[in-house]
Scaffold this motif. Structure first.
Motif, PDB file in Angstrom:
ATOM      1  N   PHE A 186       0.797  -1.233   0.000  1.00 56.70           N
ATOM      2  CA  PHE A 186       0.000   0.000   0.000  1.00 56.70           C
ATOM      3  C   PHE A 186       0.834   1.290   0.000  1.00 56.70           C
ATOM      4  O   PHE A 186       0.553   2.209  -0.784  1.00 56.70           O
ATOM      5  CB  PHE A 186      -0.977   0.018   1.182  1.00 56.70           C
ATOM      6  CG  PHE A 186      -2.299   0.656   0.844  1.00 56.70           C
ATOM      7  CD1 PHE A 186      -3.360  -0.093   0.351  1.00 56.70           C
ATOM      8  CD2 PHE A 186      -2.464   2.030   0.970  1.00 56.70           C
ATOM      9  CE1 PHE A 186      -4.555   0.506   0.000  1.00 56.70           C
ATOM     10  CE2 PHE A 186      -3.660   2.641   0.626  1.00 56.70           C
ATOM     11  CZ  PHE A 186      -4.717   1.867   0.134  1.00 56.70           C
ATOM     12  N   PRO A 187       1.862   1.403   0.837  1.00 54.86           N
ATOM     13  CA  PRO A 187       2.584   2.680   0.899  1.00 54.86           C
ATOM     14  C   PRO A 187       3.174   3.127  -0.424  1.00 54.86           C
ATOM     15  O   PRO A 187       3.202   4.324  -0.723  1.00 54.86           O
ATOM     16  CB  PRO A 187       3.678   2.418   1.938  1.00 54.86           C
ATOM     17  CG  PRO A 187       3.119   1.326   2.794  1.00 54.86           C
ATOM     18  CD  PRO A 187       2.353   0.445   1.843  1.00 54.86           C
ATOM     19  N   GLN A 234      -0.866   4.210  -1.985  1.00 51.37           N
ATOM     20  CA  GLN A 234      -0.938   5.458  -1.208  1.00 51.37           C
ATOM     21  C   GLN A 234      -0.774   6.720  -2.061  1.00 51.37           C
ATOM     22  O   GLN A 234      -1.527   7.684  -1.880  1.00 51.37           O
ATOM     23  CB  GLN A 234       0.124   5.444  -0.114  1.00 51.37           C
ATOM     24  CG  GLN A 234      -0.023   6.573   0.913  1.00 51.37           C
ATOM     25  CD  GLN A 234      -1.010   6.227   2.014  1.00 51.37           C
ATOM     26  OE1 GLN A 234      -1.247   5.052   2.281  1.00 51.37           O
ATOM     27  NE2 GLN A 234      -1.582   7.235   2.630  1.00 51.37           N
ATOM     28  N   LEU A 288      -4.201   7.940  -3.594  1.00 51.40           N
ATOM     29  CA  LEU A 288      -5.417   8.208  -2.820  1.00 51.40           C
ATOM     30  C   LEU A 288      -5.970   9.587  -3.172  1.00 51.40           C
ATOM     31  O   LEU A 288      -5.224  10.537  -3.406  1.00 51.40           O
ATOM     32  CB  LEU A 288      -5.134   8.117  -1.323  1.00 51.40           C
ATOM     33  CG  LEU A 288      -4.732   6.734  -0.790  1.00 51.40           C
ATOM     34  CD1 LEU A 288      -4.540   6.780   0.724  1.00 51.40           C
ATOM     35  CD2 LEU A 288      -5.774   5.683  -1.153  1.00 51.40           C
TER      36      LEU A 288
END
Length: 303
Positions: free
Chosen positions: A280-281, A285, A288
């Motif tokens: 995710f990071p 991310q 987003l």
């Protein structure tokens, strides 16, 4: 732009934006059914239209129910023989933050805005079909339905839903030649007057004083600034435009985007929680989406 021979319904047209839409449609030559829960306000709008040489009648149904929608369409057919344009503008506000929102307030806002748009749109579409198609559904949205609007749970949900109806109905009615579009208006009305810092500008607009150019350039003007878009979408010239959400206010016109994926990744075997935590990071991310943009044209942050 001429709408001679066309018949329009505008809901919630006793004052503000709805009144501006009704007057503009009549000035372009359409016969207009002016709906408002406050019949006296509807009659005042009708009188103003007639004094300007236009044609209009008042109608006082409370928007939301199937019976009200059918009555409004029947009024158009009884008075003028047909229906070509439906503008679903009626609405109410019951602003409360989530933890303070009561069921009755939420239900009233959704009943009027979202269910009222559904019932009026359906009744109009049935009439368009009987006449051979080529009708115009113009659904009124709001910037509040496109992005965060603190304290407006029912309103934002309804206005977002209305834009969803536009896309679906545009696809369903395309074959018949009827178009469905959303207008996303920003204007100095009594609803905007409750926003901190806006009351003075609303009073200025009510007095007929010019709105400063720097304010108009941000997309904030009078209801009349939005009415031209409604007339255009109601016209034959807009026959090829459907399924769109178009913003209008002051000196600005804008096309709002449809929701779409901004990033997608495929992982063989699927995504476990641990795999998501790892990826995710760096993978997701950065993509987003901002839920509360820094500015809304003409409206302070938070509204």
């Amino acid at each position: 732009m001429q709408l001679n021979g066309k018949v329009a319904v505008v809901t919630g047209a006793g004052r503000g934006l709805g009144q501006a839409y009704a007057k503009a449609l009549a000035a372009a030559g359409a016969a207009v059914v002016v709906n408002d829960l406050d019949v006296e306000l509807a009659e005042e709008t009708v009188k103003a239209i007639q004094n300007a040489g236009g044609t209009a009648v008042a109608e006082g149904s409370a928007i939301g129910s199937t019976e009200a929608a059918d009555a409004i369409v029947a009024k158009a057919v009884e008075e003028f023989g047909r229906l070509d344009i439906m503008v679903t503008n009626a609405g109410v506000l019951r602003d409360r933050s989530l933890l303070k929102m009561e069921d009755a307030d939420f239900d009233l806002v959704v009943q009027t805005h979202l269910r009222g748009t559904f019932t009026c749109g359906r009744a109009a579409a049935k009439q368009f079909k009987e006449q051979g198609g080529n009708g115009r559904l113009i659904l009124i949205g709001s910037p509040a339905g496109q992005r965060a609007s603190f304290g407006q749970t029912g309103y934002t949900a309804s206005k977002a839903g209305i834009v969803g109806l536009v896309r679906t109905w545009a696809a369903e009615l395309e074959r018949s030649g009827s178009t469905v579009n959303a207008v996303i208006p920003v204007a100095l009305t009594r609803m905007v007057a409750t926003i901190p810092g806006m009351a003075e500008l609303v009073e200025k607009a009510d007095r007929g004083e010019p709105i400063p150019a720097e304010v108009r350039a941000t997309g904030l003007g009078t209801p009349d600034d939005v009415a031209g878009l409604v007339v255009f979408l109601a016209s034959d010239e807009a026959a090829g435009i459907t399924g769109q959400a178009i913003g209008a206010g002051g000196d600005r016109i804008a096309i709002w985007s449809h929701p779409s994926e901004v990033v997608a990744e495929v992982r063989e075997g699927g995504w476990s929680a641990d795999a998501l935590a790892e990826a995710f990071p760096t993978t997701f991310q950065p993509h987003l989406q901002a839920f509360k943009p820094d500015t809304v044209p003409g409206v302070p942050e938070g509204k």
